[in-house]
Design a protein around this motif. Structure first.
Motif, PDB file in Angstrom:
ATOM      1  N   ARG A  51      23.618 -71.773 -14.970  1.00 44.22           N
ATOM      2  CA  ARG A  51      23.194 -73.172 -15.031  1.00 44.22           C
ATOM      3  C   ARG A  51      22.080 -73.386 -16.033  1.00 44.22           C
ATOM      4  N   ILE A  52      21.156 -72.469 -16.099  1.00 45.48           N
ATOM      5  CA  ILE A  52      19.949 -72.728 -16.869  1.00 45.48           C
ATOM      6  C   ILE A  52      19.447 -71.391 -17.398  1.00 45.48           C
ATOM      7  N   ASP A  53      18.810 -71.425 -18.539  1.00 45.22           N
ATOM      8  CA  ASP A  53      18.364 -70.170 -19.145  1.00 45.22           C
ATOM      9  C   ASP A  53      17.113 -69.642 -18.428  1.00 45.22           C
ATOM     10  N   LEU A  54      16.817 -68.383 -18.695  1.00 41.72           N
ATOM     11  CA  LEU A  54      15.675 -67.756 -18.033  1.00 41.72           C
ATOM     12  C   LEU A  54      14.382 -68.437 -18.456  1.00 41.72           C
ATOM     13  N   PRO A  55      13.474 -68.684 -17.524  1.00 43.60           N
ATOM     14  CA  PRO A  55      12.196 -69.271 -17.920  1.00 43.60           C
ATOM     15  C   PRO A  55      11.359 -68.242 -18.672  1.00 43.60           C
ATOM     16  N   PRO A  56      10.379 -68.685 -19.454  1.00 48.20           N
ATOM     17  CA  PRO A  56       9.566 -67.732 -20.211  1.00 48.20           C
ATOM     18  C   PRO A  56       8.796 -66.811 -19.268  1.00 48.20           C
ATOM     19  N   GLY A  57       8.754 -65.545 -19.647  1.00 44.80           N
ATOM     20  CA  GLY A  57       8.019 -64.591 -18.841  1.00 44.80           C
ATOM     21  C   GLY A  57       8.793 -64.008 -17.683  1.00 44.80           C
ATOM     22  N   TRP A  58       9.997 -64.534 -17.468  1.00 42.46           N
ATOM     23  CA  TRP A  58      10.760 -64.097 -16.293  1.00 42.46           C
ATOM     24  C   TRP A  58      11.175 -62.636 -16.409  1.00 42.46           C
ATOM     25  N   LEU A  59      11.643 -62.292 -17.606  1.00 40.99           N
ATOM     26  CA  LEU A  59      12.109 -60.919 -17.796  1.00 40.99           C
ATOM     27  C   LEU A  59      10.967 -59.935 -17.613  1.00 40.99           C
ATOM     28  N   GLU A  60       9.795 -60.319 -18.136  1.00 38.39           N
ATOM     29  CA  GLU A  60       8.632 -59.440 -18.032  1.00 38.39           C
ATOM     30  C   GLU A  60       8.269 -59.210 -16.569  1.00 38.39           C
ATOM     31  N   GLN A  61       8.312 -60.304 -15.800  1.00 39.97           N
ATOM     32  CA  GLN A  61       7.969 -60.208 -14.376  1.00 39.97           C
ATOM     33  C   GLN A  61       8.997 -59.361 -13.640  1.00 39.97           C
ATOM     34  N   THR A  62      10.272 -59.523 -14.021  1.00 42.04           N
ATOM     35  CA  THR A  62      11.313 -58.736 -13.370  1.00 42.04           C
ATOM     36  C   THR A  62      11.164 -57.262 -13.699  1.00 42.04           C
ATOM     37  N   ARG A  63      10.833 -56.977 -14.961  1.00 39.90           N
ATOM     38  CA  ARG A  63      10.640 -55.578 -15.342  1.00 39.90           C
ATOM     39  C   ARG A  63       9.522 -54.956 -14.510  1.00 39.90           C
ATOM     40  N   ARG A  64       8.467 -55.740 -14.303  1.00 43.67           N
ATOM     41  CA  ARG A  64       7.357 -55.214 -13.512  1.00 43.67           C
ATOM     42  C   ARG A  64       7.810 -54.929 -12.076  1.00 43.67           C
ATOM     43  N   LEU A  65       8.623 -55.866 -11.534  1.00 40.34           N
ATOM     44  CA  LEU A  65       9.120 -55.662 -10.165  1.00 40.34           C
ATOM     45  C   LEU A  65       9.988 -54.412 -10.085  1.00 40.34           C
ATOM     46  N   VAL A  66      10.857 -54.245 -11.088  1.00 42.23           N
ATOM     47  CA  VAL A  66      11.760 -53.096 -11.071  1.00 42.23           C
ATOM     48  C   VAL A  66      10.967 -51.804 -11.222  1.00 42.23           C
ATOM     49  N   ALA A  67       9.897 -51.871 -12.017  1.00 45.77           N
ATOM     50  CA  ALA A  67       9.089 -50.662 -12.174  1.00 45.77           C
ATOM     51  C   ALA A  67       8.345 -50.338 -10.887  1.00 45.77           C
ATOM     52  N   ASP A  68       7.965 -51.357 -10.125  1.00 47.60           N
ATOM     53  CA  ASP A  68       7.209 -51.118  -8.890  1.00 47.60           C
ATOM     54  C   ASP A  68       8.101 -50.787  -7.708  1.00 47.60           C
ATOM     55  N   PHE A  69       9.356 -51.165  -7.795  1.00 46.54           N
ATOM     56  CA  PHE A  69      10.204 -51.079  -6.605  1.00 46.54           C
ATOM     57  C   PHE A  69      10.367 -49.652  -6.080  1.00 46.54           C
ATOM     58  N   PRO A  70      10.506 -48.634  -6.952  1.00 46.29           N
ATOM     59  CA  PRO A  70      10.650 -47.275  -6.421  1.00 46.29           C
ATOM     60  C   PRO A  70       9.510 -46.872  -5.505  1.00 46.29           C
ATOM     61  N   ARG A  71       8.321 -47.447  -5.708  1.00 48.00           N
ATOM     62  CA  ARG A  71       7.211 -47.104  -4.823  1.00 48.00           C
ATOM     63  C   ARG A  71       7.505 -47.536  -3.395  1.00 48.00           C
ATOM     64  N   PHE A  72       8.070 -48.740  -3.299  1.00 50.32           N
ATOM     65  CA  PHE A  72       8.444 -49.227  -1.965  1.00 50.32           C
ATOM     66  C   PHE A  72       9.524 -48.337  -1.354  1.00 50.32           C
ATOM     67  N   LEU A  73      10.499 -47.941  -2.203  1.00 48.65           N
ATOM     68  CA  LEU A  73      11.586 -47.108  -1.689  1.00 48.65           C
ATOM     69  C   LEU A  73      11.046 -45.760  -1.228  1.00 48.65           C
ATOM     70  N   ASP A  74      10.145 -45.182  -2.019  1.00 50.42           N
ATOM     71  CA  ASP A  74       9.566 -43.902  -1.629  1.00 50.42           C
ATOM     72  C   ASP A  74       8.833 -44.025  -0.298  1.00 50.42           C
ATOM     73  N   GLU A  75       8.096 -45.111  -0.182  1.00 48.40           N
ATOM     74  CA  GLU A  75       7.326 -45.344   1.036  1.00 48.40           C
ATOM     75  C   GLU A  75       8.257 -45.480   2.244  1.00 48.40           C
ATOM     76  N   PHE A  76       9.308 -46.282   2.047  1.00 46.53           N
ATOM     77  CA  PHE A  76      10.286 -46.527   3.105  1.00 46.53           C
ATOM     78  C   PHE A  76      10.957 -45.214   3.499  1.00 46.53           C
ATOM     79  N   GLU A  77      11.306 -44.453   2.451  1.00 45.56           N
ATOM     80  CA  GLU A  77      12.024 -43.212   2.697  1.00 45.56           C
ATOM     81  C   GLU A  77      11.124 -42.218   3.430  1.00 45.56           C
ATOM     82  N   ALA A  78       9.868 -42.152   2.980  1.00 42.05           N
ATOM     83  CA  ALA A  78       8.942 -41.220   3.617  1.00 42.05           C
ATOM     84  C   ALA A  78       8.731 -41.593   5.079  1.00 42.05           C
ATOM     85  N   LEU A  79       8.715 -42.898   5.363  1.00 42.84           N
ATOM     86  CA  LEU A  79       8.474 -43.324   6.734  1.00 42.84           C
ATOM     87  C   LEU A  79       9.696 -43.120   7.617  1.00 42.84           C
TER      88      LEU A  79
END
Lengths: 212, 401, 204
Positions: free
Chosen positions: B194-222
């Motif tokens: 419907r609409i193109d990506l807003p500015p900065g969206w990709l950067e924010q997503t990259r940051r989320l994807v880079a941080d996500f393994p930490r959550f997975l590690d935490e979840f897995e460890a628990l």
């Protein structure tokens, strides 16, 4: 996977009594489907499942469809007597093609990873002869989907182990997905209805409709 | 299965109606007609804290062991298919959001894919990338929430679910920035987005994807090595490979039973053939495998997201031939399916050449994955029913539609 | 009591308060909702009780699975006709004082599914609704706003006199009739003592 005409030839050789027909699909790039009569539907499905070249072991989707009675006009040349002479005139005949309920199956193969093969079965009419064979003995995945079609369309699947309504309550009388189903008139219409909704709104507010 | 055809056994296979008590004792007789004890018939749901919505199971228990289980559906039957037949193709798009209300993006994609097949539309490359990114983000948040809810069913009230929702909120922020809505994105269109990506969206997503393994590690460890989790999940509700295929099970549940069938690999819809990812498979098909498989799938989703976020090209986001108004595909039919987080989500459309679909059918993975619920639960304890249901991963909006 | 005396006492560290205010303050800050999700809105309801939105700040995070322990029913999602009797029964099982929030367009009027044959066109056909939240689905902030609106309603209630709330009156019903499933529709299709169809007047 072999083409549908090839498969039809093989099926016709395996089941000489079965009536098979290829239903063309008007949408380009999408597969045609194979219609099979209800009496040999279960046998054909068993063939599709067990044949070594097909191995269609994954019945993905079972869909009900409702086709209403439709009137077809047909031009026929008939001989008539006119002033002592016999002449040929065109006559327009109106023919009612009885409607039917249709069930469409989408098969896939998990080991050979091909598909979909689209199989169709049709009931004789929409009112009293709505029986089709159930594919549950072959495919468990049909269990709830056939119950849903029984509920919403009224197709009776012979051989289904537990044919009850799935979504509506027990004691509900209608089959709501049929095209001629009338839902209870139990809501108000927005101030500017249009299209099919306008017709319903007119019926809902008869006094206003009378005033235009 | 228990044979219920005994003369004094007065209860019918039908439903104990709404007005009847939720619990009933049925006398049990031996073959010689002697009374042997009682069966307990329980109606679990539609209001029950662990049925994930308005789902109901009619259980028969012998002691604590389940000897019969019949699911009852329809408490959220919202007539999605009927409404879609009365409206145009495009107007059904927002309704697809409300099918599986955790994964509106994948629902949009499945419907858009079916209509694109029907009308022969092409999707521009940038839109394909956006679709893959949003779909994999959806898979991340769906699986995270599923595991949170599963842990809640185990009795871990709150904490794992809070962790999962913390991550989910971050993904929902991205969806909101993209489409304007947190849950009901209504983002995809036939032939693109419907609409193109807003500015900065990709950067924010990259940051989320880079941080996500930490959550997975935490979840897995628990969780994964947790003694209670292992004791409650391992060996419970095992599903065999043959039954899984025969019953049309799809998605993580099918793969947990060891069937290598991922529609992203089989159909290669979109541009999934450009990405390298592995398909995790289970060995036992029990609840623990289903749980672990989702964890591994999230890691694979991250492997898809990283290159997708790097390589996304610029360009148009919608097919120039796609018509939003007066959209009338040729008479015909098409079946489009995708690998949604819950399984194979398919849309079967029949067009009669008018602006409304003649038939609009949703192939609901949640409903069909419930086919084997009784097989999984027979002989198990009633407390395990909750876990088995939780590991199936259902959403009632999709089960009942 | 004299206002000057109250402020004087307050300065001395003594808080004086009327029983009514205290009672309402206590009730309004410990609303326990029924953990009862119907559809999409339920996910936003869960999200509201999770870490980011933290419904616990307003004393309403204790979602009770049993209606016997709940004060507030959040009708979060589409009420179908199949579900409607159960919703009314759950309401009847809740102890007084009890409140209803209709969350989302579906619970208010049927919302996008209004034309569905199995969809109840608004839960207020069978239950008295205190707060309506528009939205499809409403954001968690909207749910928090609705809760605070309900808290304001509760704090303003008079415990005596003709305006006293329902649970302090003997003539007001605490339970509402449960509809049954008929052959085509719910029977009755609405509770006429609660809800009447709106008269729509249209300009010519």
């Amino acid at each position: 996977m072999e083409t549908l005409p090839q498969l039809k030839t093989r099926l016709a050789a395996a089941f000489p009594k079965a009536r098979l027909e290829i239903v063309p699909n008007g949408s380009p790039g999408n597969p045609d489907s194979l219609w099979v009569d209800a009496a040999s539907g279960l046998k054909v499905a068993g063939f599709l499942k067990n044949d070594a070249a097909l191995q269609l072991d994954f019945l993905s989707n079972v869909t009900g469809l409702d086709w209403l009675d439709k009137t077809v006009t047909e031009k026929v040349r008939v001989k008539r007597e006119f002033k002592g002479q016999e002449i040929e005139v065109d006559e327009i005949l109106e023919k009612i093609v009885p409607g039917y309920l249709e069930v469409v199956y989408h098969f896939y193969s998990t080991p050979l990873r091909h598909g979909p093969l689209v199989l169709r079965m049709r009931t004789e009419n929409r009112t009293d002869r709505t029986h089709l064979p159930s594919l549950v003995p072959l495919y468990r995945s049909a269990e709830f989907q056939e119950r849903e079609i029984y509920d919403l369309y009224g197709v009776i699947f012979d051989g289904h182990p537990d044919l009850r309504r799935l979504l509506m309550w027990e004691g509900f009388a209608d089959h709501p997905m049929r095209k001629d189903y009338c839902e209870p008139d139990d809501y108000e219409y927005e101030p500017t209805p249009h299209g099919a909704l306008l017709e319903k709104a007119r019926r809902h507010y008869p006094r206003e409709a009378a005033h235009g | 299965m228990v044979d219920f055809a005994q003369p004094e056994n007065a209860f019918k296979p039908g439903l104990p109606g709404a007005a009847e008590p939720a619990c009933r004792v049925v006398p049990k007789y031996s073959d010689q007609g002697e009374r042997e004890g009682d069966w307990l018939e329980i109606s679990m749901g539609p209001q029950h804290p662990s049925t994930h919505g308005v789902f109901r199971m009619d259980l028969v228990l012998e002691g604590e062991t389940v000897i019969r289980l019949k699911p009852v559906f329809g408490y959220l039957h919202r007539n999605h298919e009927k409404i879609a037949e009365q409206t145009t193709y495009l107007s059904s798009m927002p309704y697809t959001d409300r099918l599986d209300y955790f994964c509106s993006m994948t629902n949009n994609w499945a419907y858009a894919l079916a209509v694109e097949k029907l009308a022969g539309l092409q999707v521009p490359e940038r839109a394909e990338y956006i679709r893959i990114i949003t779909a994999e983000l959806t898979r991340l948040q769906n699986h995270a929430c599923l595991m949170g809810f599963l842990m809640q069913d185990l009795g871990a009230m709150g904490t794992p679910l809070m962790y999962a929702f913390r991550e989910r909120e971050k993904i929902l922020d991205l969806f909101e920035a993209l489409s304007g809505a947190r849950m009901m994105c209504n983002y995809m269109r036939f032939g693109g987005c419907r609409i193109d990506l807003p500015p900065g969206w990709l950067e924010q997503t990259r940051r989320l994807v880079a941080d996500f393994p930490r959550f997975l590690d935490e979840f897995e460890a628990l969780l994964t090595g947790n003694e209670i989790v292992m004791a409650r999940l391992q060996g419970v509700g095992a599903l065999s490979r043959e039954l899984a295929i025969n019953a049309g099970i799809s998605g993580p549940m099918l793969r947990a039973s060891g069937v290598n069938y991922d529609i992203r690999k089989v159909d290669q819809y979109g541009i999934y053939n450009r990405f390298e990812f592995r398909v995790p498979l289970g060995a036992h098909g029990d609840c623990y495998d289903r749980f672990m498989l989702r964890l591994l799938e999230m890691r694979e989703s991250l492997r898809i997201l990283e290159p997708a976020l790097k390589d996304i090209p610029s360009g148009p986001i919608i097919d120039a031939r796609a018509k939003l108004r007066n959209f009338k595909p040729r008479p015909g039919e098409a079946y489009g399916r995708i690998e949604a987080p819950k399984g194979e989500l398919g849309f079967y459309l029949v067009s009669d050449g008018s602006a409304n679909p003649y038939r609009y059918r949703v192939r609901p993975p949640s409903l069909i994955n419930l086919t084997i619920l009784e097989d999984l639960c027979l002989g198990q304890k009633v407390a395990d029913v909750v876990i088995i249901l939780g590991s199936v991963d259902i959403v009632l909006g999709e089960v009942d539609r | 009591m004299d206002q000057a005396l109250i402020s004087e006492l307050k300065r001395q560290g003594v808080i004086t308060i009327g029983l009514e205010t205290l009672y309402n303050w206590g009730r309004s800050n410990s609303i326990w909702p029924l953990g009862f999700g119907l559809a999409c809105c339920a996910i936003e309801m869960i999200a509201a009780s999770m870490a980011r939105f933290d419904l616990a700040r307003f004393g309403a995070e204790v979602f009770r699975p049993s209606p016997r322990q709940a004060d507030l029913m959040i009708v979060a999602g589409t009420v179908t006709k199949k579900m409607a009797p159960q919703v009314v029964r759950l309401y009847n099982q809740m102890p007084e004082p009890k409140y209803v929030i209709a969350m989302g367009a579906c619970a208010i009027s049927g919302g996008p599914f209004k034309q569905g044959y199995n969809v109840l066109k608004g839960v207020d056909r069978f239950l008295p609704v205190d707060v309506h939240i528009p939205g499809c689905p409403p954001r968690p902030e909207a749910l928090i706003h609705a809760l605070m609106t309900l808290q304001r309603i509760i704090s303003g209630q008079k415990l005596t006199g003709p305006d006293r709330p329902r649970h302090l009156r003997t003539d007001a019903p605490a339970e509402y009739p449960v509809p049954t499933h008929g052959a085509h529709d719910l029977e009755p299709a609405r509770n006429s003592s609660l809800w009447r169809p709106l008269k729509i007047t249209r300009e010519a």
